[in-house]
Design an enzyme around this catalytic site. Structure first.
Site, PDB file in Angstrom:
ATOM      1  N   ARG A   1       0.753  -1.176   0.077  1.00  0.00           N
ATOM      2  CA  ARG A   1      -0.096   0.001  -0.039  1.00  0.00           C
ATOM      3  C   ARG A   1       0.881   1.291  -0.079  1.00  0.00           C
ATOM      4  O   ARG A   1       1.270   1.553   1.155  1.00  0.00           O
ATOM      5  CB  ARG A   1      -1.057  -0.150   1.193  1.00  0.00           C
TER       6      ARG A   1
ATOM      7  N   SER B   1     -12.826  -2.676   1.317  1.00  0.00           N
ATOM      8  CA  SER B   1     -13.058  -1.895   2.491  1.00  0.00           C
ATOM      9  C   SER B   1     -14.448  -1.574   3.163  1.00  0.00           C
ATOM     10  O   SER B   1     -15.063  -1.228   1.862  1.00  0.00           O
ATOM     11  CB  SER B   1     -12.272  -0.556   2.757  1.00  0.00           C
TER      12      SER B   1
ATOM     13  N   LYS C   1      -3.937   6.570   8.436  1.00  0.00           N
ATOM     14  CA  LYS C   1      -4.813   6.733   7.229  1.00  0.00           C
ATOM     15  C   LYS C   1      -5.332   8.105   7.600  1.00  0.00           C
ATOM     16  O   LYS C   1      -6.256   8.265   8.347  1.00  0.00           O
ATOM     17  CB  LYS C   1      -5.846   5.835   6.941  1.00  0.00           C
TER      18      LYS C   1
HETATM   19  C1  LIG Z   1      -5.739   1.553   5.787  1.00  0.00           C
HETATM   20  C2  LIG Z   1      -6.329   1.704   6.831  1.00  0.00           C
HETATM   21  N1  LIG Z   1      -7.982   1.672   6.821  1.00  0.00           N
HETATM   22  C3  LIG Z   1      -8.466   2.046   7.721  1.00  0.00           C
HETATM   23  S1  LIG Z   1      -7.373   2.360   9.122  1.00  0.00           S
HETATM   24  C4  LIG Z   1      -6.084   2.104   8.000  1.00  0.00           C
HETATM   25  C5  LIG Z   1      -4.651   2.295   8.438  1.00  0.00           C
HETATM   26  C6  LIG Z   1      -4.232   1.271   9.624  1.00  0.00           C
HETATM   27  O1  LIG Z   1      -2.957   1.565   9.949  1.00  0.00           O
HETATM   28  P1  LIG Z   1      -2.438   1.196  11.498  1.00  0.00           P
HETATM   29  O2  LIG Z   1      -2.399  -0.031  11.672  1.00  0.00           O
HETATM   30  O3  LIG Z   1      -1.119   2.024  11.334  1.00  0.00           O
HETATM   31  O4  LIG Z   1      -3.640   1.922  12.263  1.00  0.00           O
HETATM   32  C1  LIG Z   2      -8.349   0.346   3.764  1.00  0.00           C
HETATM   33  C2  LIG Z   2      -8.071  -0.971   4.019  1.00  0.00           C
HETATM   34  C3  LIG Z   2      -8.723  -1.710   4.620  1.00  0.00           C
HETATM   35  N1  LIG Z   2      -8.652  -3.148   4.816  1.00  0.00           N
HETATM   36  C4  LIG Z   2      -7.503  -3.755   4.445  1.00  0.00           C
HETATM   37  C5  LIG Z   2      -7.235  -5.283   4.430  1.00  0.00           C
HETATM   38  N2  LIG Z   2      -6.561  -2.869   3.503  1.00  0.00           N
HETATM   39  C6  LIG Z   2      -6.806  -1.646   3.202  1.00  0.00           C
HETATM   40  N3  LIG Z   2      -6.115  -1.220   2.620  1.00  0.00           N
END
Ligand SMILES: Cc1ncsc1CCOP(=O)(O)O
Ligand SMILES: C=C1C=NC(C)=NC1=N
Ligand SMILES: [Mg+2]
Length: 222
Positions: free
Chosen positions: A46, A117, A146
């Site tokens: 990602r 998602s 995020k």
């Molecule tokens: C990609 C994404 N989607 C919802 S929260 C998130 C980020 C999660 O990152 P972290 O595990 O560092 O909180």
């Molecule tokens: C936003 C996200 C939510 N869930 C997962 C598995 N990946 C992502 N990039």
């Protein structure tokens, strides 16, 4: 539906590490290698946010991380970038609500893993009806990673999905670490998706190991 059996994927979702160059302290390659040694069972590339690689650099990094996953016999998923996923023949793709729609992605990737998602029951129902292979539900807890994450909901949506009898594989995501893992699994998730708790850990292998053991313990109680 991906040609990977549903239960095999469910198993593989246990410790779902997600990472890009912006999430690491040391090199992404080193971080991934250590995380896989520690027990990460599926990986998502990602590459997003401030300073993220684009073009050739992004492709090069993706190829290197895919090779590390292959060496460890671990599924390699690409976030958002359909062209990159196709070019690398990735094992799957993860899309958000603001990306291409599921029907289009399924036509492009008939036999690959497609994750979506989901943040509301409506999005869950649409994804299940559309034949998504797994859901990423969150943010469960507050996250810095995020920037445009939706409101934090805890495990309620995961519980709701299971109470309604949906059996689709689910990973929780957002602010998850070893301490919080059991709660997410006991709520009904098949695994936890983690960025920071592994990518910025002093020792990514130890962090992955701890999360893996929490997942295993919670699944015994379930
Ligand atoms: C990609 C994404 N989607 C919802 S929260 C998130 C980020 C999660 O990152 P972290 O595990 O560092 O909180
Ligand atoms: C936003 C996200 C939510 N869930 C997962 C598995 N990946 C992502 N990039
Ligand atoms: Mg997206």
């Amino acid at each position: 539906m991906s040609n990977l059996k549903n239960e095999t994927l469910r198993e593989a979702l246990g410790v779902y590490f997600i990472m890009g160059s912006q999430n690491c302290i040391t090199s992404p390659q080193k971080t991934l290698d250590l995380a896989l040694n520690g027990g990460v069972s599926i990986f998502q590339f990602r590459e997003k946010g401030e300073g993220a690689f684009v073009g050739t650099e992004k492709r090069q990094l993706a190829k290197e991380l895919q090779a590390i996953c292959r060496k460890n016999n671990t599924l390699f998923i690409v976030n958002d970038d359909l062209e990159l996923a196709k070019e690398l023949d990735a094992d799957g793709i993860h899309i958000g609500q603001d990306d291409e729609d599921l029907q289009y992605v399924r036509r492009e990737f008939p036999d690959k893993i497609i994750g979506i998602s989901a943040h509301t029951l409506e999005e869950v129902e649409k994804a299940v009806a559309g034949g998504a292979d797994y859901l990423g539900v969150g943010p469960i807890y507050a996250t810095e990673t995020k920037k445009d994450a939706k409101e934090v909901k805890g495990t309620t949506l995961i519980e709701q999905i299971r109470d309604l009898g949906y059996t689709i594989p689910i990973v929780g995501i957002g602010g998850i670490n070893a301490k919080r893992t059991q709660e997410v699994i006991l709520a009904g998730a098949d695994g936890v998706s983690v960025i920071t708790a592994i990518s910025k850990a002093e020792s990514p292998d130890k962090a992955s190991q701890e999360i893996k053991s929490e997942v295993t313990q919670a699944k015994k109680i379930k």
